[in-house]
Motif scaffolding. Sequence first.
Motif, PDB file in Angstrom:
ATOM      1  N   GLN A   1       0.830  -1.201   0.000  1.00  0.00           N
ATOM      2  CA  GLN A   1       0.000   0.000   0.000  1.00  0.00           C
ATOM      3  C   GLN A   1       0.867   1.254   0.000  1.00  0.00           C
ATOM      4  O   GLN A   1       1.843   1.363   0.732  1.00  0.00           O
ATOM      5  CB  GLN A   1      -0.927   0.016   1.210  1.00  0.00           C
ATOM      6  N   GLY A   2       0.518   2.204  -0.865  1.00  0.00           N
ATOM      7  CA  GLY A   2       1.240   3.467  -0.938  1.00  0.00           C
ATOM      8  C   GLY A   2       2.493   3.443  -1.787  1.00  0.00           C
ATOM      9  O   GLY A   2       3.162   4.466  -1.919  1.00  0.00           O
ATOM     10  N   ALA A   3       2.795   2.307  -2.406  1.00  0.00           N
ATOM     11  CA  ALA A   3       4.013   2.180  -3.197  1.00  0.00           C
ATOM     12  C   ALA A   3       3.818   2.677  -4.621  1.00  0.00           C
ATOM     13  O   ALA A   3       2.697   2.822  -5.109  1.00  0.00           O
ATOM     14  CB  ALA A   3       4.476   0.729  -3.214  1.00  0.00           C
ATOM     15  N   PHE A   4       4.924   2.942  -5.290  1.00  0.00           N
ATOM     16  CA  PHE A   4       4.949   3.260  -6.719  1.00  0.00           C
ATOM     17  C   PHE A   4       5.762   2.154  -7.379  1.00  0.00           C
ATOM     18  O   PHE A   4       6.976   2.112  -7.268  1.00  0.00           O
ATOM     19  CB  PHE A   4       5.593   4.623  -6.958  1.00  0.00           C
ATOM     20  N   ILE A   5       5.064   1.234  -8.054  1.00  0.00           N
ATOM     21  CA  ILE A   5       5.691   0.045  -8.623  1.00  0.00           C
ATOM     22  C   ILE A   5       5.682   0.128 -10.138  1.00  0.00           C
ATOM     23  O   ILE A   5       4.655   0.402 -10.758  1.00  0.00           O
ATOM     24  CB  ILE A   5       4.947  -1.240  -8.180  1.00  0.00           C
ATOM     25  N   GLY A   6       6.843  -0.119 -10.746  1.00  0.00           N
ATOM     26  CA  GLY A   6       6.960  -0.106 -12.197  1.00  0.00           C
ATOM     27  C   GLY A   6       7.042  -1.516 -12.760  1.00  0.00           C
ATOM     28  O   GLY A   6       7.646  -2.408 -12.156  1.00  0.00           O
ATOM     29  N   ILE A   7       6.421  -1.710 -13.926  1.00  0.00           N
ATOM     30  CA  ILE A   7       6.487  -2.979 -14.655  1.00  0.00           C
ATOM     31  C   ILE A   7       7.111  -2.684 -16.011  1.00  0.00           C
ATOM     32  O   ILE A   7       6.584  -1.879 -16.784  1.00  0.00           O
ATOM     33  CB  ILE A   7       5.088  -3.594 -14.869  1.00  0.00           C
ATOM     34  N   ILE A   8       8.239  -3.327 -16.311  1.00  0.00           N
ATOM     35  CA  ILE A   8       8.900  -3.133 -17.595  1.00  0.00           C
ATOM     36  C   ILE A   8       9.101  -4.487 -18.251  1.00  0.00           C
ATOM     37  O   ILE A   8       8.858  -5.533 -17.644  1.00  0.00           O
ATOM     38  CB  ILE A   8      10.248  -2.398 -17.440  1.00  0.00           C
TER      39      ILE A   8
ATOM     40  N   PRO B   1       9.991  -6.436 -22.533  1.00  0.00           N
ATOM     41  CA  PRO B   1       9.844  -6.292 -23.985  1.00  0.00           C
ATOM     42  C   PRO B   1       8.385  -6.399 -24.410  1.00  0.00           C
ATOM     43  O   PRO B   1       7.515  -6.826 -23.642  1.00  0.00           O
ATOM     44  CB  PRO B   1      10.660  -7.472 -24.532  1.00  0.00           C
ATOM     45  N   ASN B   2       8.118  -6.023 -25.656  1.00  0.00           N
ATOM     46  CA  ASN B   2       6.779  -6.188 -26.202  1.00  0.00           C
ATOM     47  C   ASN B   2       6.374  -7.654 -26.142  1.00  0.00           C
ATOM     48  O   ASN B   2       7.173  -8.549 -26.442  1.00  0.00           O
ATOM     49  CB  ASN B   2       6.729  -5.713 -27.666  1.00  0.00           C
ATOM     50  N   GLY B   3       5.133  -7.896 -25.758  1.00  0.00           N
ATOM     51  CA  GLY B   3       4.638  -9.259 -25.688  1.00  0.00           C
ATOM     52  C   GLY B   3       4.963  -9.987 -24.402  1.00  0.00           C
ATOM     53  O   GLY B   3       4.656 -11.181 -24.259  1.00  0.00           O
ATOM     54  N   ALA B   4       5.567  -9.280 -23.442  1.00  0.00           N
ATOM     55  CA  ALA B   4       5.955  -9.940 -22.185  1.00  0.00           C
ATOM     56  C   ALA B   4       4.782 -10.157 -21.248  1.00  0.00           C
ATOM     57  O   ALA B   4       4.883 -10.923 -20.291  1.00  0.00           O
ATOM     58  CB  ALA B   4       7.036  -9.120 -21.477  1.00  0.00           C
ATOM     59  N   GLY B   5       3.664  -9.446 -21.494  1.00  0.00           N
ATOM     60  CA  GLY B   5       2.491  -9.608 -20.635  1.00  0.00           C
ATOM     61  C   GLY B   5       2.199  -8.441 -19.726  1.00  0.00           C
ATOM     62  O   GLY B   5       1.364  -8.544 -18.825  1.00  0.00           O
ATOM     63  N   LYS B   6       2.836  -7.304 -19.974  1.00  0.00           N
ATOM     64  CA  LYS B   6       2.692  -6.150 -19.080  1.00  0.00           C
ATOM     65  C   LYS B   6       1.251  -5.629 -19.057  1.00  0.00           C
ATOM     66  O   LYS B   6       0.635  -5.500 -17.998  1.00  0.00           O
ATOM     67  CB  LYS B   6       3.651  -5.034 -19.503  1.00  0.00           C
ATOM     68  N   SER B   7       0.721  -5.296 -20.228  1.00  0.00           N
ATOM     69  CA  SER B   7      -0.647  -4.792 -20.297  1.00  0.00           C
ATOM     70  C   SER B   7      -1.654  -5.872 -19.922  1.00  0.00           C
ATOM     71  O   SER B   7      -2.692  -5.591 -19.313  1.00  0.00           O
ATOM     72  CB  SER B   7      -0.948  -4.267 -21.707  1.00  0.00           C
ATOM     73  N   THR B   8      -1.342  -7.101 -20.276  1.00  0.00           N
ATOM     74  CA  THR B   8      -2.215  -8.228 -19.905  1.00  0.00           C
ATOM     75  C   THR B   8      -2.345  -8.329 -18.394  1.00  0.00           C
ATOM     76  O   THR B   8      -3.429  -8.614 -17.871  1.00  0.00           O
ATOM     77  CB  THR B   8      -1.646  -9.545 -20.480  1.00  0.00           C
ATOM     78  N   LEU B   9      -1.268  -8.082 -17.683  1.00  0.00           N
ATOM     79  CA  LEU B   9      -1.305  -8.121 -16.228  1.00  0.00           C
ATOM     80  C   LEU B   9      -2.290  -7.094 -15.679  1.00  0.00           C
ATOM     81  O   LEU B   9      -3.115  -7.412 -14.814  1.00  0.00           O
ATOM     82  CB  LEU B   9       0.098  -7.853 -15.669  1.00  0.00           C
ATOM     83  N   LEU B  10      -2.231  -5.856 -16.173  1.00  0.00           N
ATOM     84  CA  LEU B  10      -3.145  -4.822 -15.684  1.00  0.00           C
ATOM     85  C   LEU B  10      -4.593  -5.181 -16.000  1.00  0.00           C
ATOM     86  O   LEU B  10      -5.487  -4.985 -15.164  1.00  0.00           O
ATOM     87  CB  LEU B  10      -2.790  -3.470 -16.298  1.00  0.00           C
ATOM     88  N   LYS B  11      -4.841  -5.699 -17.185  1.00  0.00           N
ATOM     89  CA  LYS B  11      -6.205  -6.079 -17.566  1.00  0.00           C
ATOM     90  C   LYS B  11      -6.716  -7.236 -16.705  1.00  0.00           C
ATOM     91  O   LYS B  11      -7.917  -7.322 -16.413  1.00  0.00           O
ATOM     92  CB  LYS B  11      -6.248  -6.456 -19.044  1.00  0.00           C
TER      93      LYS B  11
ATOM     94  N   MET C   1      10.497  -6.830 -13.864  1.00  0.00           N
ATOM     95  CA  MET C   1      10.666  -6.975 -15.300  1.00  0.00           C
ATOM     96  C   MET C   1      10.065  -8.303 -15.722  1.00  0.00           C
ATOM     97  O   MET C   1      10.426  -9.366 -15.194  1.00  0.00           O
ATOM     98  CB  MET C   1      12.127  -6.920 -15.714  1.00  0.00           C
ATOM     99  N   LEU C   2       9.131  -8.238 -16.670  1.00  0.00           N
ATOM    100  CA  LEU C   2       8.479  -9.447 -17.159  1.00  0.00           C
ATOM    101  C   LEU C   2       9.160  -9.931 -18.428  1.00  0.00           C
ATOM    102  O   LEU C   2       9.649  -9.139 -19.236  1.00  0.00           O
ATOM    103  CB  LEU C   2       6.998  -9.184 -17.455  1.00  0.00           C
ATOM    104  N   GLU C   3       9.152 -11.230 -18.582  1.00  0.00           N
ATOM    105  CA  GLU C   3       9.685 -11.853 -19.783  1.00  0.00           C
ATOM    106  C   GLU C   3       8.901 -13.135 -20.011  1.00  0.00           C
ATOM    107  O   GLU C   3       8.812 -13.992 -19.112  1.00  0.00           O
ATOM    108  CB  GLU C   3      11.180 -12.157 -19.597  1.00  0.00           C
ATOM    109  N   MET C   4       8.268 -13.246 -21.175  1.00  0.00           N
ATOM    110  CA  MET C   4       7.458 -14.423 -21.504  1.00  0.00           C
ATOM    111  C   MET C   4       6.398 -14.715 -20.450  1.00  0.00           C
ATOM    112  O   MET C   4       6.138 -15.862 -20.092  1.00  0.00           O
ATOM    113  CB  MET C   4       8.371 -15.648 -21.686  1.00  0.00           C
ATOM    114  N   GLY C   5       5.786 -13.658 -19.926  1.00  0.00           N
ATOM    115  CA  GLY C   5       4.667 -13.837 -19.020  1.00  0.00           C
ATOM    116  C   GLY C   5       5.011 -14.139 -17.580  1.00  0.00           C
ATOM    117  O   GLY C   5       4.116 -14.424 -16.776  1.00  0.00           O
ATOM    118  N   SER C   6       6.277 -14.057 -17.235  1.00  0.00           N
ATOM    119  CA  SER C   6       6.712 -14.331 -15.861  1.00  0.00           C
ATOM    120  C   SER C   6       7.665 -13.239 -15.402  1.00  0.00           C
ATOM    121  O   SER C   6       8.187 -12.474 -16.218  1.00  0.00           O
ATOM    122  CB  SER C   6       7.416 -15.696 -15.769  1.00  0.00           C
TER     123      SER C   6
END
Length: 240
Positions: free
Chosen positions: A29-36, A38-48, A210-215
């Motif tokens: 709670q209260g944190a600022f967390i970044g997700i980075i 490559p394309n197709g790693a699952g970043k936007s999928t995670l938020l959805k 950092m995500l790579e291949m969905g993990s």
Amino acid sequence: MAFLSIQNVYCGYYAGIDILQDLSLQVDQGAFIGIIGPNGAGKSTLLKTIFGFLKYREGRVLFRDRETGDLSPFEIKKLGVSYIPQGSNNFPHMTIEENLLLGAWTFRGQKERIKEGLAKVYDIFPVLYEKKKQKAEFLSGGEAKILSIAKEMMSSPVLLLVDEPSAGLAPKIVSYVYAFLRSSQEKGITILLVDQNINQAIDHSQYLYMLEMGSVALEGSAEMFRENLRDIIRDSLLGT
């Protein structure tokens, strides 16, 4: 227990094809967390997935110790989670103020609360006040992004999911958007942010995955990512 906990999640857009594969991470709670990553790693999928647009087939998503897998985005929104997609999610033929009022639908009927929300948004984003009667279709790209963020802030979220805030924007607008997000985090709003701009994500996040291949391929403090940036780009993002 973490404010938000993703536990061994498998999820995708089509049956039998998982984009997220045994993905686990947590957000305090209260944190600022970044997700980075490559394309197709699952970043936007995670938020959805967190917001309920996608239903995971295995694992658990817990928000404030409550599993959200059976909840719709409507119900998740009412828990205090807001989602800002890449680009803008505005209604172009409605005015700026009408868009903002739509953002406060969880408070419908609470006129004073909505009025206070509008006043706060206009104080933070004076450009929206100046153009409040103008249709959203006439906004610049940067102004449209600001409206997207402001609209979500109308619901007083406790967790803000932000997808690619720097995409397609001029550097000056990107700095403004990030400054607002950081200010929101300092006021107690938890930020989980995806950005293809690695430097921006590192500069503003406290901790990154950092995500790579969905993990999760790597996680650590912003300082650790900054110190090893060249190796991270070479070995993980470029796959060399």
